[in-house]
Design an enzyme around this catalytic site. Sequence first.
Site, PDB file in Angstrom:
ATOM      1  CG  HIS A   1      -1.805  -1.100   1.441  1.00 22.16           C
ATOM      2  ND1 HIS A   1      -2.889  -1.318   0.642  1.00 22.16           N
ATOM      3  CD2 HIS A   1      -1.821  -2.088   2.373  1.00 22.16           C
ATOM      4  CE1 HIS A   1      -3.544  -2.388   1.065  1.00 22.16           C
ATOM      5  NE2 HIS A   1      -2.909  -2.875   2.110  1.00 22.16           N
TER       6      HIS A   1
HETATM    7  C1  BDR Z   1      -3.126   1.395   5.118  1.00 23.98           C
HETATM    8  O1  BDR Z   1      -3.480   1.105   6.466  1.00 23.98           O
HETATM    9  C2  BDR Z   1      -2.342   0.860   7.248  1.00 23.98           C
HETATM   10  O2  BDR Z   1      -2.536  -0.252   8.062  1.00 23.98           O
HETATM   11  C3  BDR Z   1      -1.222   0.630   6.271  1.00 23.98           C
HETATM   12  O3  BDR Z   1       0.017   1.057   6.815  1.00 23.98           O
HETATM   13  C4  BDR Z   1      -1.613   1.436   5.066  1.00 23.98           C
HETATM   14  O4  BDR Z   1      -1.189   2.771   5.188  1.00 23.98           O
HETATM   15  C5  BDR Z   1      -3.758   0.363   4.195  1.00 23.98           C
HETATM   16  O5  BDR Z   1      -5.140   0.423   4.303  1.00 23.98           O
END
Ligand code: BDR
Length: 304
Positions: free
Chosen positions: A241
């Site tokens: 992500h």
């Molecule tokens: C996002 O949520 C967090 O847990 C991760 O680091 C990322 O930024 C993904 O939905």
Amino acid sequence: MKAIILDVDTGIDDALAISYAVRSPELNVLGITTCFGNVTVEEATRNTLVVLEHLDSEVPVIPGAGKPFLRQPTKGSTPHIHGEDGIGNTLKELPKRSAEQGHAAPFMIDRIQSQPNQVTVITVGTLTNLALAIQQAPDIVRQVERVVVMGGAVTVPGNVTAYAEANVFADPDAADYVFRSGIPVTLVGLDVTMKTLLSIEEMTNWRNKTSKLGPFLADMTEFYMGAYERFYPGIGGCALHDPLAVGAVIEPGFVKSVPMRLQVGLEGETLGRTTGTPDADANVAVCIEVDADRFLAHFLSRVC
Ligand code: BDR
Ligand code: CA
């Protein structure tokens, strides 16, 4: 070189994004600001300093928001995904270096205003620090080069609820405030990040490296992959992500986007939902396609 501020809630994929940014010569990382989210803001600051130590980097770290923009804090950590310490239970020692004095929001304002239209802000946690910065200095909306947000799920289901993605869900009012401000945003949401998977084979290579970074990132990423396997059986990897938001700044051609007016759900079962309506004049470019192979090859070539 592009001047960036990276706003994080470190977090395993945040650690990967920090490594990618610091290791990319196209980027000049002016500072890393921290916020609550995956962990508390104090833990996010500590984890960021630990990661930078493994990178031999002196980039300044500036602590920010410990609670949401408007509403009361809810549960603020995700040990089942990121470990008890936020970095896959790899924490052995506290960092030697301390964070800077001051707060993330004035830091963002100062850097944006001292280099008008030059600074890109990449947020990979809640949008709280950026919302506070806009509230304190509304002109930065026209002075920032662009904001690249890892957050939201416009065309796909959420990852916290059926509708909501974690970074928007953790502070929906901040996200709503930022999107409504008119600031130019590229939204790198689950629409594209769930298509950028790192496989266990690619990650296992990191263990063969002689640097201290490779095994450290491999250990935490293995933890993260375990969580993915539990939540998405058979997925065969973990979603990159936060690194994809960094990648979209290094090479905008990794993603394709559509301008949309974004609405954030602020109550009930749609809390944190990001609904997009195509609009050529809108300030938010929602990424809907990604060249995952090209991005992944680039990420791997830089990180370990
Ligand atoms: C996002 O949520 C967090 O847990 C991760 O680091 C990322 O930024 C993904 O939905
Ligand atoms: Ca994050």
